[in-house]
Design a protein around this motif. Structure first.
Motif: not given
Length: 182
Positions: A40-50
């Motif tokens: 179950l690969p993770e999803v990258k959720m962006g924000n201004p810092f990482r």
């Protein structure tokens, strides 16, 4: 509340029967099965810092792989090869058209469907046996098709009568695990 399992018997690694609906000739020649990894690969959720990891939404499975002894007439190997050739247009379009319409080119490779789509796939059932050789778990991969068939080696210098084996990898759309009896 106890956290220990009440089951004292461990899974027996050499007690199983594998059946491919389209290839009954394969039933007693399978020597080893590798059940697919599930992720179950993770999803990258962006924000201004990482980027932050979040739970994924698509389960992925690796290939289902098995090793089998090649019979003297090579019927099981030839049937798998015919299946791959029928799917892969190796010589002309007619060969693929014949295959999906039910003509497999091999008496060992059965046509199981009147559907053009259905003739491309086959279910695979692995029945896990208990230590007393009773059916315990049925693991069914749905809509399988071969994606890799290994080569094999023969050698005149071997003095031992070692059976010749090959390995096949299959893709599938899903699987079911059914407990048969406790």
């Amino acid at each position: 509340m106890s956290t220990q399992s009440r089951e004292l018997n461990f899974l027996n690694i050499n007690s199983f029967v594998m059946e491919i609906a389209r290839l009954p000739v394969m039933k007693f020649s399978v020597q080893e099965i590798t059940f697919p990894d599930t992720s179950l690969p993770e999803v990258k959720m962006g924000n201004p810092f990482r980027a932050v990891n979040a739970v994924g939404d698509h389960i992925t499975q690796e290939d289902f792989t098995f090793t089998f002894i090649i019979d003297e007439a090579m019927a099981n190997y030839r049937a798998l090869l015919a299946w791959m050739q029928g799917l892969g247009f190796p010589e002309d379009y007619k060969q693929h058209e014949d295959f999906i319409n039910g003509w497999t080119g091999s008496k060992e490779l059965l046509s199981l469907s009147n559907s053009r789509i259905g003739n491309q796939f086959s279910d695979i059932t692995v029945t896990i046996l208990t230590n007393h050789k009773n059916p315990s778990i049925r693991y069914t991969m749905r809509d399988c098709f071969p994606v890799n068939l290994s080569g094999f080696s023969v050698n005149v210098t071997d003095s031992d009568s070692v059976p010749v084996t090959a390995t096949c990898s299959m893709k599938f759309t899903g699987f079911d695990i059914e407990v048969l009896k406790k």
